[in-house]
Every structure is written in C-alpha cells, then in structure tokens.
Design a protein around this motif. Structure first.
Motif, PDB file in Angstrom:
ATOM      1  N   ILE A  48      -6.847   4.159  -4.615  1.00  0.00           N
ATOM      2  CA  ILE A  48      -5.603   4.922  -4.693  1.00  0.00           C
ATOM      3  C   ILE A  48      -5.899   6.419  -4.599  1.00  0.00           C
ATOM      4  CG2 ILE A  48      -3.718   5.539  -6.247  1.00  0.00           C
ATOM      5  CD1 ILE A  48      -3.704   2.600  -7.124  1.00  0.00           C
ATOM      6  N   ALA A  49      -6.974   6.857  -5.227  1.00  0.00           N
ATOM      7  CA  ALA A  49      -7.341   8.269  -5.139  1.00  0.00           C
ATOM      8  C   ALA A  49      -7.683   8.644  -3.696  1.00  0.00           C
ATOM      9  CB  ALA A  49      -8.517   8.562  -6.063  1.00  0.00           C
ATOM     10  N   SER A  50      -8.264   7.719  -2.956  1.00  0.00           N
ATOM     11  CA  SER A  50      -8.602   7.991  -1.560  1.00  0.00           C
ATOM     12  C   SER A  50      -7.367   8.031  -0.675  1.00  0.00           C
ATOM     13  CB  SER A  50      -9.559   6.917  -1.032  1.00  0.00           C
ATOM     14  OG  SER A  50     -10.760   6.935  -1.761  1.00  0.00           O
ATOM     15  N   LEU A  51      -6.321   7.336  -1.063  1.00  0.00           N
ATOM     16  CA  LEU A  51      -5.117   7.289  -0.240  1.00  0.00           C
ATOM     17  C   LEU A  51      -4.212   8.499  -0.426  1.00  0.00           C
ATOM     18  CD1 LEU A  51      -4.149   3.527  -0.556  1.00  0.00           C
ATOM     19  CD2 LEU A  51      -5.224   4.674   1.373  1.00  0.00           C
ATOM     20  N   ASP A  52      -4.543   9.375  -1.353  1.00  0.00           N
ATOM     21  CA  ASP A  52      -3.717  10.563  -1.563  1.00  0.00           C
ATOM     22  C   ASP A  52      -3.705  11.466  -0.328  1.00  0.00           C
ATOM     23  OD1 ASP A  52      -3.014   9.789  -4.084  1.00  0.00           O
ATOM     24  OD2 ASP A  52      -4.586  10.960  -5.079  1.00  0.00           O
TER      25      ASP A  52
END
Length: 82
Positions: A48-52
């Motif tokens: 999820i942090a990478s999808l920001d």
C-alpha cells in the motif's frame, strides 16, 4: 461397579490424551496460520505504501505526451532544414 471404574480409566487414559493431542495439533496449526497472516499483513502494508505514487503516474503520462509532441516538432523542423 467394576465397569464404572473401567470406564473412568478408559476415559482418563484414552479419551483425555486423544483430545489433548487433537487440541495440540489444532493449536499448532492456528499458530502457523497466525504467523502467515502477520507476514501477509506486513507485506500488504508495504504494498500500500508503494501504491501511493500511482496517482503521480497520470501527471507523468501527460508530461511524456508533451515531450513526445515536442520531439516530433523538433524532428519535423530538422527535416525541413535538410
């Protein structure tokens, strides 16, 4: 009366250990599932942090189109000079 004591002994030495073993196996499997679930949760948080940054891809896409148009105009200008 002897059957009562015999039934109690069977319950004490057969049924209780069998139930104990089944519960121990269940506890072990639940612990393993919990480990896998914690691992999946940790990696999902990283994902999820990478999808920001995905929202910035739209801006990047429009900038790439602008650059492509500029390169095409430059190529046409160079072609006219030759």
């Amino acid at each position: 009366m002897i059957w009562w004591w015999l039934g109690n002994l069977v319950f004490l030495f057969v049924v209780i250990p069998a139930v104990w073993l089944l519960l121990e196996n269940l506890r072990r499997v639940v612990k393993e599932i919990r480990t896998y679930a914690d691992d999946a949760l940790e990696h999902a948080g990283n994902l999820i942090a990478s999808l920001d940054d995905v929202e910035q891809l739209l801006e990047t896409r429009s900038l790439v189109k602008d650059v492509r148009n500029g390169v095409q105009r430059y190529g046409q200008a160079v072609a006219q000079l030759m």
